[in-house]
Design a protein around this motif. Sequence first.
Motif, PDB file in Angstrom:
ATOM      1  N   ALA A  50      -7.753  15.808   4.691  1.00 18.80           N
ATOM      2  CA  ALA A  50      -6.748  16.824   4.375  1.00 18.80           C
ATOM      3  C   ALA A  50      -5.996  17.334   5.602  1.00 18.80           C
ATOM      4  O   ALA A  50      -4.830  17.707   5.499  1.00 18.80           O
ATOM      5  CB  ALA A  50      -7.393  17.986   3.627  1.00 18.80           C
ATOM      6  N   LYS A  51      -6.635  17.349   6.763  1.00 16.71           N
ATOM      7  CA  LYS A  51      -5.971  17.847   7.965  1.00 16.71           C
ATOM      8  C   LYS A  51      -4.914  16.869   8.472  1.00 16.71           C
ATOM      9  O   LYS A  51      -3.983  17.265   9.160  1.00 16.71           O
ATOM     10  CB  LYS A  51      -7.005  18.121   9.053  1.00 16.71           C
ATOM     11  CG  LYS A  51      -7.921  19.268   8.711  1.00 16.71           C
ATOM     12  CD  LYS A  51      -8.940  19.485   9.781  1.00 16.71           C
ATOM     13  CE  LYS A  51      -9.891  20.603   9.360  1.00 16.71           C
ATOM     14  NZ  LYS A  51     -10.995  20.756  10.295  1.00 16.71           N
ATOM     15  N   GLN A  52      -5.072  15.600   8.151  1.00 18.90           N
ATOM     16  CA  GLN A  52      -4.155  14.579   8.651  1.00 18.90           C
ATOM     17  C   GLN A  52      -3.203  14.056   7.581  1.00 18.90           C
ATOM     18  O   GLN A  52      -2.070  13.715   7.885  1.00 18.90           O
ATOM     19  CB  GLN A  52      -4.944  13.385   9.181  1.00 18.90           C
ATOM     20  CG  GLN A  52      -5.883  13.702  10.291  1.00 18.90           C
ATOM     21  CD  GLN A  52      -6.770  12.510  10.613  1.00 18.90           C
ATOM     22  OE1 GLN A  52      -6.957  11.621   9.795  1.00 18.90           O
ATOM     23  NE2 GLN A  52      -7.322  12.496  11.816  1.00 18.90           N
ATOM     24  N   ILE A  53      -3.679  13.963   6.340  1.00 14.39           N
ATOM     25  CA  ILE A  53      -2.936  13.297   5.264  1.00 14.39           C
ATOM     26  C   ILE A  53      -2.199  14.316   4.404  1.00 14.39           C
ATOM     27  O   ILE A  53      -2.786  15.280   3.926  1.00 14.39           O
ATOM     28  CB  ILE A  53      -3.894  12.470   4.371  1.00 14.39           C
ATOM     29  CG1 ILE A  53      -4.686  11.465   5.195  1.00 14.39           C
ATOM     30  CG2 ILE A  53      -3.146  11.785   3.244  1.00 14.39           C
ATOM     31  CD1 ILE A  53      -3.871  10.390   5.840  1.00 14.39           C
ATOM     32  N   LYS A  54      -0.908  14.075   4.212  1.00 15.78           N
ATOM     33  CA  LYS A  54      -0.095  14.928   3.347  1.00 15.78           C
ATOM     34  C   LYS A  54      -0.294  14.519   1.885  1.00 15.78           C
ATOM     35  O   LYS A  54      -0.495  15.358   1.019  1.00 15.78           O
ATOM     36  CB  LYS A  54       1.372  14.782   3.736  1.00 15.78           C
ATOM     37  CG  LYS A  54       2.311  15.620   2.940  1.00 15.78           C
ATOM     38  CD  LYS A  54       3.776  15.583   3.378  1.00 15.78           C
ATOM     39  CE  LYS A  54       4.162  14.510   4.318  1.00 15.78           C
ATOM     40  NZ  LYS A  54       5.578  14.469   4.670  1.00 15.78           N
ATOM     41  N   ARG A  55      -0.242  13.210   1.630  1.00 19.43           N
ATOM     42  CA  ARG A  55      -0.459  12.687   0.286  1.00 19.43           C
ATOM     43  C   ARG A  55      -0.851  11.220   0.381  1.00 19.43           C
ATOM     44  O   ARG A  55      -0.774  10.616   1.446  1.00 19.43           O
ATOM     45  CB  ARG A  55       0.755  12.874  -0.615  1.00 19.43           C
ATOM     46  CG  ARG A  55       1.972  12.073  -0.242  1.00 19.43           C
ATOM     47  CD  ARG A  55       3.156  12.406  -1.148  1.00 19.43           C
ATOM     48  NE  ARG A  55       4.343  11.719  -0.701  1.00 19.43           N
ATOM     49  CZ  ARG A  55       4.797  10.589  -1.225  1.00 19.43           C
ATOM     50  NH1 ARG A  55       4.166  10.019  -2.234  1.00 19.43           N
ATOM     51  NH2 ARG A  55       5.894  10.018  -0.753  1.00 19.43           N
ATOM     52  N   TYR A  56      -1.264  10.664  -0.751  1.00 15.19           N
ATOM     53  CA  TYR A  56      -1.695   9.273  -0.785  1.00 15.19           C
ATOM     54  C   TYR A  56      -1.307   8.652  -2.123  1.00 15.19           C
ATOM     55  O   TYR A  56      -1.010   9.360  -3.089  1.00 15.19           O
ATOM     56  CB  TYR A  56      -3.209   9.171  -0.592  1.00 15.19           C
ATOM     57  CG  TYR A  56      -3.975   9.555  -1.837  1.00 15.19           C
ATOM     58  CD1 TYR A  56      -4.411   8.586  -2.738  1.00 15.19           C
ATOM     59  CD2 TYR A  56      -4.234  10.884  -2.145  1.00 15.19           C
ATOM     60  CE1 TYR A  56      -5.080   8.944  -3.905  1.00 15.19           C
ATOM     61  CE2 TYR A  56      -4.897  11.246  -3.291  1.00 15.19           C
ATOM     62  CZ  TYR A  56      -5.325  10.271  -4.162  1.00 15.19           C
ATOM     63  OH  TYR A  56      -5.975  10.622  -5.317  1.00 15.19           O
ATOM     64  N   GLU A  57      -1.307   7.338  -2.161  1.00 13.82           N
ATOM     65  CA  GLU A  57      -1.126   6.574  -3.392  1.00 13.82           C
ATOM     66  C   GLU A  57      -2.189   5.486  -3.383  1.00 13.82           C
ATOM     67  O   GLU A  57      -2.325   4.760  -2.402  1.00 13.82           O
ATOM     68  CB  GLU A  57       0.263   5.936  -3.449  1.00 13.82           C
ATOM     69  CG  GLU A  57       1.402   6.917  -3.493  1.00 13.82           C
ATOM     70  CD  GLU A  57       2.758   6.243  -3.330  1.00 13.82           C
ATOM     71  OE1 GLU A  57       2.835   4.988  -3.351  1.00 13.82           O
ATOM     72  OE2 GLU A  57       3.748   6.972  -3.152  1.00 13.82           O
ATOM     73  N   LEU A  58      -2.939   5.392  -4.472  1.00 13.52           N
ATOM     74  CA  LEU A  58      -3.964   4.350  -4.604  1.00 13.52           C
ATOM     75  C   LEU A  58      -3.791   3.727  -5.975  1.00 13.52           C
ATOM     76  O   LEU A  58      -3.990   4.394  -6.991  1.00 13.52           O
ATOM     77  CB  LEU A  58      -5.360   4.953  -4.442  1.00 13.52           C
ATOM     78  CG  LEU A  58      -6.548   3.997  -4.598  1.00 13.52           C
ATOM     79  CD1 LEU A  58      -6.466   2.850  -3.593  1.00 13.52           C
ATOM     80  CD2 LEU A  58      -7.850   4.747  -4.408  1.00 13.52           C
ATOM     81  N   ASN A  59      -3.361   2.476  -6.000  1.00 15.17           N
ATOM     82  CA  ASN A  59      -3.076   1.794  -7.256  1.00 15.17           C
ATOM     83  C   ASN A  59      -3.762   0.449  -7.334  1.00 15.17           C
ATOM     84  O   ASN A  59      -3.767  -0.307  -6.362  1.00 15.17           O
ATOM     85  CB  ASN A  59      -1.563   1.582  -7.425  1.00 15.17           C
ATOM     86  CG  ASN A  59      -0.815   2.878  -7.532  1.00 15.17           C
ATOM     87  OD1 ASN A  59      -1.156   3.737  -8.336  1.00 15.17           O
ATOM     88  ND2 ASN A  59       0.191   3.045  -6.701  1.00 15.17           N
ATOM     89  N   ILE A  60      -4.300   0.160  -8.504  1.00 14.17           N
ATOM     90  CA  ILE A  60      -4.816  -1.164  -8.839  1.00 14.17           C
ATOM     91  C   ILE A  60      -3.852  -1.692  -9.888  1.00 14.17           C
ATOM     92  O   ILE A  60      -3.689  -1.089 -10.948  1.00 14.17           O
ATOM     93  CB  ILE A  60      -6.244  -1.097  -9.415  1.00 14.17           C
ATOM     94  CG1 ILE A  60      -7.173  -0.273  -8.521  1.00 14.17           C
ATOM     95  CG2 ILE A  60      -6.786  -2.487  -9.663  1.00 14.17           C
ATOM     96  CD1 ILE A  60      -7.420  -0.854  -7.162  1.00 14.17           C
ATOM     97  N   THR A  61      -3.187  -2.801  -9.601  1.00 16.69           N
ATOM     98  CA  THR A  61      -2.141  -3.292 -10.489  1.00 16.69           C
ATOM     99  C   THR A  61      -2.671  -4.332 -11.475  1.00 16.69           C
ATOM    100  O   THR A  61      -3.699  -4.970 -11.229  1.00 16.69           O
ATOM    101  CB  THR A  61      -0.984  -3.912  -9.682  1.00 16.69           C
ATOM    102  OG1 THR A  61      -1.474  -5.092  -9.026  1.00 16.69           O
ATOM    103  CG2 THR A  61      -0.442  -2.932  -8.657  1.00 16.69           C
ATOM    104  N   ASN A  62      -1.948  -4.505 -12.564  1.00 14.79           N
ATOM    105  CA  ASN A  62      -2.332  -5.496 -13.583  1.00 14.79           C
ATOM    106  C   ASN A  62      -2.196  -6.927 -13.091  1.00 14.79           C
ATOM    107  O   ASN A  62      -2.772  -7.834 -13.684  1.00 14.79           O
ATOM    108  CB  ASN A  62      -1.499  -5.315 -14.856  1.00 14.79           C
ATOM    109  CG  ASN A  62      -1.971  -4.140 -15.666  1.00 14.79           C
ATOM    110  OD1 ASN A  62      -3.103  -3.675 -15.525  1.00 14.79           O
ATOM    111  ND2 ASN A  62      -1.105  -3.650 -16.534  1.00 14.79           N
ATOM    112  N   ASN A  63      -1.437  -7.139 -12.027  1.00 14.08           N
ATOM    113  CA  ASN A  63      -1.344  -8.498 -11.488  1.00 14.08           C
ATOM    114  C   ASN A  63      -2.370  -8.734 -10.381  1.00 14.08           C
ATOM    115  O   ASN A  63      -2.273  -9.685  -9.632  1.00 14.08           O
ATOM    116  CB  ASN A  63       0.079  -8.821 -11.031  1.00 14.08           C
ATOM    117  CG  ASN A  63       0.600  -7.874  -9.976  1.00 14.08           C
ATOM    118  OD1 ASN A  63      -0.037  -6.879  -9.660  1.00 14.08           O
ATOM    119  ND2 ASN A  63       1.766  -8.179  -9.441  1.00 14.08           N
ATOM    120  N   GLY A  64      -3.376  -7.829 -10.291  1.00 16.10           N
ATOM    121  CA  GLY A  64      -4.527  -8.076  -9.441  1.00 16.10           C
ATOM    122  C   GLY A  64      -4.419  -7.673  -7.987  1.00 16.10           C
ATOM    123  O   GLY A  64      -4.981  -8.333  -7.124  1.00 16.10           O
TER     124      GLY A  64
END
Length: 154
Positions: A50-64
């Motif tokens: 939290a002190k370093q990261i403003k936001r994140y995206e973590l995705n697992i896609t249907n194409n693997g």
Amino acid sequence: MKKFTLCLKISFISAVAALLFAFSDPESIEQYVGYLQKSFTEHYDISQEAKQIKRYELNITNNGFCRYKRYFNNGKTEYFAFKLAKFKDMEYEGTTAVGRLYLRTKGDDVIVQTYNDRGGDVDSMATQVIIPLKNIEAEDLNFIRENLTKICGL
């Protein structure tokens, strides 16, 4: 005539069984991906960074693909991506309350891109992605491993 009738019955039963198996609902990649996305969303621990990261995206896609992007407070962005078929193993370090999940690949299969860094934009390859997790039980980790292994085998 009895042999002919017996052979006909066996052929008919085999054809019906093949037809039923053809339309059965085997587990698909979408089910595995859905479980993984749900697990990572529920258990991701932003407080570890939290002190370093403003936001994140973590995705697992249907194409693997597994895609993980972190946006730092200083403007830097890190992007990690790998094809789930390249998954080799995973390791969890920590407790059920807080820890880190190491997703390892077969080789240098993780694409790492860094943007807006002081040293310039960097593209490289790695062998693992580290995901901070919280409130995760051993059973959940086993299901994550199973789903990754099943996707890898497809």
